[in-house]
Design a protein around this motif. Structure first.
Motif, PDB file in Angstrom:
ATOM      1  N   ALA A   1      19.903  27.649  59.319  1.00  0.00           N
ATOM      2  CA  ALA A   1      19.626  28.922  58.656  1.00  0.00           C
ATOM      3  C   ALA A   1      19.120  28.693  57.244  1.00  0.00           C
ATOM      4  O   ALA A   1      19.681  27.893  56.499  1.00  0.00           O
ATOM      5  N   GLN A   2      18.052  29.418  56.881  1.00  0.00           N
ATOM      6  CA  GLN A   2      17.456  29.293  55.553  1.00  0.00           C
ATOM      7  C   GLN A   2      17.481  30.640  54.845  1.00  0.00           C
ATOM      8  O   GLN A   2      17.254  31.676  55.462  1.00  0.00           O
ATOM      9  N   LEU A   3      17.737  30.576  53.528  1.00  0.00           N
ATOM     10  CA  LEU A   3      17.703  31.775  52.673  1.00  0.00           C
ATOM     11  C   LEU A   3      16.738  31.499  51.539  1.00  0.00           C
ATOM     12  O   LEU A   3      16.953  30.570  50.757  1.00  0.00           O
ATOM     13  N   TRP A   4      15.644  32.309  51.502  1.00  0.00           N
ATOM     14  CA  TRP A   4      14.580  32.093  50.515  1.00  0.00           C
ATOM     15  C   TRP A   4      14.633  33.171  49.448  1.00  0.00           C
ATOM     16  O   TRP A   4      14.860  34.341  49.746  1.00  0.00           O
ATOM     17  N   THR A   5      14.377  32.749  48.230  1.00  0.00           N
ATOM     18  CA  THR A   5      14.190  33.748  47.174  1.00  0.00           C
ATOM     19  C   THR A   5      12.814  34.376  47.336  1.00  0.00           C
ATOM     20  O   THR A   5      11.969  33.850  48.058  1.00  0.00           O
ATOM     21  N   PRO A   6      12.603  35.451  46.596  1.00  0.00           N
ATOM     22  CA  PRO A   6      11.215  35.970  46.541  1.00  0.00           C
ATOM     23  C   PRO A   6      10.310  34.940  45.863  1.00  0.00           C
ATOM     24  O   PRO A   6      10.786  34.051  45.147  1.00  0.00           O
ATOM     25  N   ALA A   7       9.046  35.081  46.085  1.00  0.00           N
ATOM     26  CA  ALA A   7       8.067  34.263  45.365  1.00  0.00           C
ATOM     27  C   ALA A   7       8.003  34.745  43.913  1.00  0.00           C
ATOM     28  O   ALA A   7       7.937  35.957  43.653  1.00  0.00           O
TER      29      ALA A   7
ATOM     30  N   TRP B   1      13.658  38.862  49.427  1.00  0.00           N
ATOM     31  CA  TRP B   1      14.283  37.643  49.941  1.00  0.00           C
ATOM     32  C   TRP B   1      13.962  37.512  51.432  1.00  0.00           C
ATOM     33  O   TRP B   1      13.664  38.493  52.118  1.00  0.00           O
ATOM     34  N   THR B   2      14.111  36.278  51.912  1.00  0.00           N
ATOM     35  CA  THR B   2      13.793  36.020  53.317  1.00  0.00           C
ATOM     36  C   THR B   2      14.907  35.201  53.960  1.00  0.00           C
ATOM     37  O   THR B   2      15.392  34.237  53.365  1.00  0.00           O
ATOM     38  N   VAL B   3      15.322  35.618  55.165  1.00  0.00           N
ATOM     39  CA  VAL B   3      16.222  34.789  55.966  1.00  0.00           C
ATOM     40  C   VAL B   3      15.411  34.237  57.132  1.00  0.00           C
ATOM     41  O   VAL B   3      14.732  34.987  57.830  1.00  0.00           O
ATOM     42  N   SER B   4      15.470  32.930  57.306  1.00  0.00           N
ATOM     43  CA  SER B   4      14.713  32.284  58.373  1.00  0.00           C
ATOM     44  C   SER B   4      15.677  31.494  59.233  1.00  0.00           C
ATOM     45  O   SER B   4      16.265  30.508  58.787  1.00  0.00           O
ATOM     46  N   ASN B   5      15.877  31.939  60.475  1.00  0.00           N
ATOM     47  CA  ASN B   5      16.895  31.353  61.337  1.00  0.00           C
ATOM     48  C   ASN B   5      16.282  30.646  62.535  1.00  0.00           C
ATOM     49  O   ASN B   5      15.360  31.152  63.168  1.00  0.00           O
ATOM     50  N   ALA B   6      16.841  29.476  62.873  1.00  0.00           N
ATOM     51  CA  ALA B   6      16.509  28.798  64.113  1.00  0.00           C
ATOM     52  C   ALA B   6      17.798  28.392  64.809  1.00  0.00           C
ATOM     53  O   ALA B   6      17.868  27.362  65.471  1.00  0.00           O
ATOM     54  N   SER B   7      18.837  29.173  64.640  1.00  0.00           N
ATOM     55  CA  SER B   7      20.145  28.842  65.207  1.00  0.00           C
ATOM     56  C   SER B   7      20.144  29.108  66.702  1.00  0.00           C
ATOM     57  O   SER B   7      19.383  29.941  67.197  1.00  0.00           O
ATOM     58  N   THR B   8      21.039  28.390  67.419  1.00  0.00           N
ATOM     59  CA  THR B   8      21.142  28.574  68.873  1.00  0.00           C
ATOM     60  C   THR B   8      22.599  28.663  69.273  1.00  0.00           C
ATOM     61  O   THR B   8      23.483  28.074  68.629  1.00  0.00           O
ATOM     62  N   ASN B   9      22.829  29.460  70.333  1.00  0.00           N
ATOM     63  CA  ASN B   9      24.126  29.530  71.013  1.00  0.00           C
ATOM     64  C   ASN B   9      25.263  30.058  70.157  1.00  0.00           C
ATOM     65  O   ASN B   9      26.426  29.737  70.382  1.00  0.00           O
ATOM     66  N   CYS B  10      24.948  30.844  69.134  1.00  0.00           N
ATOM     67  CA  CYS B  10      26.037  31.491  68.398  1.00  0.00           C
ATOM     68  C   CYS B  10      26.685  32.530  69.316  1.00  0.00           C
ATOM     69  O   CYS B  10      26.038  33.118  70.177  1.00  0.00           O
TER      70      CYS B  10
ATOM     71  N   SER C   1       3.466  30.934  42.569  1.00  0.00           N
ATOM     72  CA  SER C   1       4.283  31.409  43.678  1.00  0.00           C
ATOM     73  C   SER C   1       5.418  30.416  43.930  1.00  0.00           C
ATOM     74  O   SER C   1       5.396  29.636  44.866  1.00  0.00           O
ATOM     75  N   ALA C   2       6.417  30.460  43.054  1.00  0.00           N
ATOM     76  CA  ALA C   2       7.531  29.514  43.143  1.00  0.00           C
ATOM     77  C   ALA C   2       8.688  30.148  43.899  1.00  0.00           C
ATOM     78  O   ALA C   2       8.959  31.349  43.773  1.00  0.00           O
ATOM     79  N   MET C   3       9.391  29.320  44.684  1.00  0.00           N
ATOM     80  CA  MET C   3      10.525  29.822  45.475  1.00  0.00           C
ATOM     81  C   MET C   3      11.621  28.754  45.523  1.00  0.00           C
ATOM     82  O   MET C   3      11.360  27.565  45.365  1.00  0.00           O
ATOM     83  N   VAL C   4      12.835  29.213  45.804  1.00  0.00           N
ATOM     84  CA  VAL C   4      13.970  28.305  46.032  1.00  0.00           C
ATOM     85  C   VAL C   4      14.583  28.716  47.362  1.00  0.00           C
ATOM     86  O   VAL C   4      14.612  29.910  47.698  1.00  0.00           O
ATOM     87  N   ARG C   5      15.110  27.731  48.136  1.00  0.00           N
ATOM     88  CA  ARG C   5      15.796  28.091  49.374  1.00  0.00           C
ATOM     89  C   ARG C   5      17.093  27.298  49.532  1.00  0.00           C
ATOM     90  O   ARG C   5      17.223  26.176  49.053  1.00  0.00           O
ATOM     91  N   TRP C   6      18.041  27.952  50.214  1.00  0.00           N
ATOM     92  CA  TRP C   6      19.304  27.325  50.620  1.00  0.00           C
ATOM     93  C   TRP C   6      19.211  27.126  52.123  1.00  0.00           C
ATOM     94  O   TRP C   6      19.033  28.103  52.872  1.00  0.00           O
ATOM     95  N   TYR C   7      19.315  25.877  52.540  1.00  0.00           N
ATOM     96  CA  TYR C   7      19.063  25.544  53.939  1.00  0.00           C
ATOM     97  C   TYR C   7      20.333  24.893  54.497  1.00  0.00           C
ATOM     98  O   TYR C   7      20.665  23.754  54.200  1.00  0.00           O
ATOM     99  N   TYR C   8      21.056  25.680  55.311  1.00  0.00           N
ATOM    100  CA  TYR C   8      22.275  25.189  55.965  1.00  0.00           C
ATOM    101  C   TYR C   8      21.861  24.722  57.344  1.00  0.00           C
ATOM    102  O   TYR C   8      21.476  25.533  58.194  1.00  0.00           O
ATOM    103  N   ASN C   9      21.958  23.393  57.585  1.00  0.00           N
ATOM    104  CA  ASN C   9      21.278  22.803  58.747  1.00  0.00           C
ATOM    105  C   ASN C   9      22.244  22.002  59.597  1.00  0.00           C
ATOM    106  O   ASN C   9      23.164  21.351  59.092  1.00  0.00           O
ATOM    107  N   ASN C  10      22.023  22.068  60.924  1.00  0.00           N
ATOM    108  CA  ASN C  10      22.700  21.206  61.893  1.00  0.00           C
ATOM    109  C   ASN C  10      24.213  21.368  61.873  1.00  0.00           C
ATOM    110  O   ASN C  10      24.957  20.412  62.079  1.00  0.00           O
TER     111      ASN C  10
END
Ligand SMILES: [Ca+2]
Ligand SMILES: [Ca+2]
Ligand SMILES: [Ca+2]
Length: 621
Positions: free
Chosen positions: A507-513, A456-465, A581-590
């Protein structure tokens, strides 16, 4: 004969002797003038009219409310010494209740004092009573009613015997109908409802002479009114309370049938008598008052048979499951089409009567038990598995079926039964995959291990936490929240509330491919709790996306901009089938110091052709 007579002073005919009809009372001084050779004293005068063209005096034409000693409609005073009616010997088949719960009162005033040594029930004219019986004929529309109090513990009633006569009958019964209603209060009263029966169904099961004649106190050996005992089957349980029986009688003769009264020698009425009669002309119940000078309200005799004390009562449960040989715990399951399910029926004796015989019928499965012997004591239970029955059913469509269990006590003293009904539902869902395909699970994650899980992959672009990185997708639960998804244990959460003021969570949470080559019908399912703070562009958003190119590009499946609170199970199909190479992601944004998004129990499934399963080794030949 009666068509040719009219009574002096009105139509209130009294009685007939031979060809003479008697009406109004004569003054005493005139009676001696009319003493007959047979010894009868003529007490009234009749004016003969010829021809008589008016309406007949025959009472049934007018459905009178009562038959009185002043009523000439029937051959009321046919000479009893003629021997033409009544043998005076009790018939062998006379109805004799044998398990009496309740007797509403005596009918016989002169045991053995009637014609031929039979019993007599005398209208006590000396006390001012004048009523032989109250009209209760089906043909007249009249009914009679009386009350009964069921004591604490209730009764199981097997049968009730009512009494009726048809003037001029022999001792062979002419009664062929009784319909009965039982009310839980005064008939027709506010709040009263019928708890048994109706006003038309014939429930008569037996009728025979009661060895009793209805007579007057001045002619005890009259035999024109043999009283019949008429038994109806009830087979019902009544809890404690005051009830009213309301019945109607049919017969093959023209007179009546009439309901005789509770009669107590030396009294004008039974103490507290409160019997009623239905007048179809006014559609009202009125007091059953004697029409003589006493005017006394009367009761009606009846005898209730059965068993006292809570009575016969069973409860039934019906369950359904997918395991043979066990009773499932639920009466509602959901299965794929074609699944074999197994029903189980459990009966409990909730009354005070033991049962020995059992029948069970299901409206889908048919007869399951027929005359099954089993001793079921009060308080005991038995189920069909314990009785050795395995009741399978192949569910191809959603089915709700209802079963009725009938438990019987074969007596003696009386046969009683109890019924109970229960239903179960099998909801059939379409098969997940098309014919020739089988569902395969490519991913299953409950977030109980290390985070992110392997692949799994976590991909973050959060600021000022406040604590940068920590409130992004994680399973450490930085806000110390409950698992609100419907899942259990640990869960993945992106927690903007914990990130603090001035923060922007992205913040994004990706499944494996996943390799979905050769597969179809991809589906992602997950348990979730999405807590949105505000809506509209620029507000917090929850996106579910998928990719078929390993995350290079994404396609949105849905975007949440309002609450989707848990526990919530999301099942979302996506076009990932065939992708290498299929994936699903949960993207909690803004999310700017907003709330959170929780997920748990992620699975990704697809459908594989059965030959692919073979090829991939999911199943061995
Ligand atoms: Ca009464
Ligand atoms: Ca979990
Ligand atoms: Ca929002």
């Amino acid at each position: 004969m009666r068509d040719g007579v009219r009574c002096l002073g009105g139509t209130d005919a009294v009685s007939a002797i031979g060809s003479c009809v008697f009406c109004r009372e004569l003054p005493e001084e005139l009676r001696a003038m009319f003493r007959t050779p047979l010894g009868f004293t003529i007490t009234a005068l009749v004016m003969m009219t010829a021809p008589w063209s008016g309406a007949a005096i025959a009472k049934d034409t007018h459905s009178p409310a009562v038959e009185t000693v002043h009523d000439a409609a029937a051959p009321a005073l046919r000479d009893p010494r003629s021997g033409a009616h009544g043998s005076g010997v009790a018939p062998a088949s006379a109805v004799r209740p044998n398990a009496v719960l309740y007797d509403n009162g005596p009918l016989v005033t002169h045991p053995g004092g009637g014609a031929g040594g039979a019993d007599a029930s005398a209208v006590e004219t000396a006390l001012g009573n004048a009523t032989f019986g109250f009209g209760a004929a089906v043909s007249s529309g009249r009914r009679v009613a009386d009350d009964v109090v069921v004591p604490a513990g209730g009764w199981t009633i097997s049968s009730i015997t009512f009494y009726a006569y048809q003037t001029g009958s022999t001792t062979t019964s002419t009664i062929d109908h009784i319909n009965l209603r039982i009310w839980n209060g005064v008939p027709g009263g506010s709040g009263s409802t019928v708890v048994f029966g109706d006003d038309s169904t014939n429930v008569l099961t037996g009728s025979s002479w009661s060895n009793d004649y209805r007579v007057t106190d001045t002619a005890l050996t009259g035999s024109t009114r043999p009283i019949m005992a008429n038994t109806v089957q009830v087979n019902t349980t009544l809890p404690e309370g005051t009830y009213w029986l309301d019945w109607q009688v049919g017969g093959t003769l023209a007179s009546g049938p009439w309901a005789p009264l509770v009669t107590i020698l030396g009294a004008t009425q039974k103490p507290g008598a409160n019997g009623m009669q239905w007048d179809p002309g006014t559609s009202t119940w009125g007091p059953a008052n004697d029409t003589g000078s006493s005017g006394a309200q009367q009761d009606f005799p009846f005898v209730i048979e059965g068993i006292a004390g809570g009575g016969a009562l069973i409860t039934l449960s019906k369950t359904v499951g997918t395991d043979a040989g066990t009773c499932a715990a639920t009466n509602s399951i959901t299965v794929p089409a074609g699944t074999t399910v197994y029903y189980c029926y459990t009966v409990t004796n909730a009354g005070t009567v033991a049962f020995d015989t059992h029948d069970l019928t299901d409206d889908v499965l048919g007869q399951i038990l027929s005359g099954q012997s089993y001793a079921l004591a009060p308080g005991a239970s038995i189920d069909t598995v314990a009785l050795g029955l395995n009741i399978p059913f192949v569910a191809n469509a959603t089915t709700t079926n209802t079963a009725t269990w009938t438990a019987t006590n074969q007596g003696p003293p009386v046969v009683v039964t109890a019924d109970a009904v229960a239903s179960a539902t099998v909801t059939v869902v379409p098969l997940r995959c098309p014919a020739g395909h089988t569902e395969v699970t490519l991913l299953s994650e409950d977030f109980e291990g290390t985070f992110p899980p392997a692949g799994w992959t976590v991909s973050n672009a959060s600021t000022n936490c406040v604590a940068p990185g920590v409130p992004d997708w994680t399973n450490t639960n930085p806000g110390s929240r409950s698992n609100l998804t419907g899942g259990s244990g640990l869960f993945a959460i992106a927690d903007s509330d914990t990130c603090g003021g001035g923060s922007v969570l992205d913040a994004q949470l990706w499944t494996p491919a996943l390799d979905m080559t050769g597969l179809t019908d991809a589906r992602v399912s997950f348990a979730t709790d999405y807590n949105d703070l505000s809506t509209g562009a620029g507000s917090d958003m929850g996106l579910l996306d998928f990719s078929t190119d390993g995350g290079a590009t994404w396609t949105n499946l849905f975007t949440w901009d309002s609450d989707n609170r848990g526990p919530l199970l999301v099942e979302q199909d996506f076009a990932g089938g065939g992708a290498a190479s299929a994936m699903v992601r949960w993207y909690y944004n803004n999310a700017t110091w907003d709330w959170w998004w929780q997920i748990d129990d992620v699975t990704i499934t697809a459908c594989a052709p059965d030959d692919v399963i073979f090829a991939d080794g999911f199943e061995t030949p």
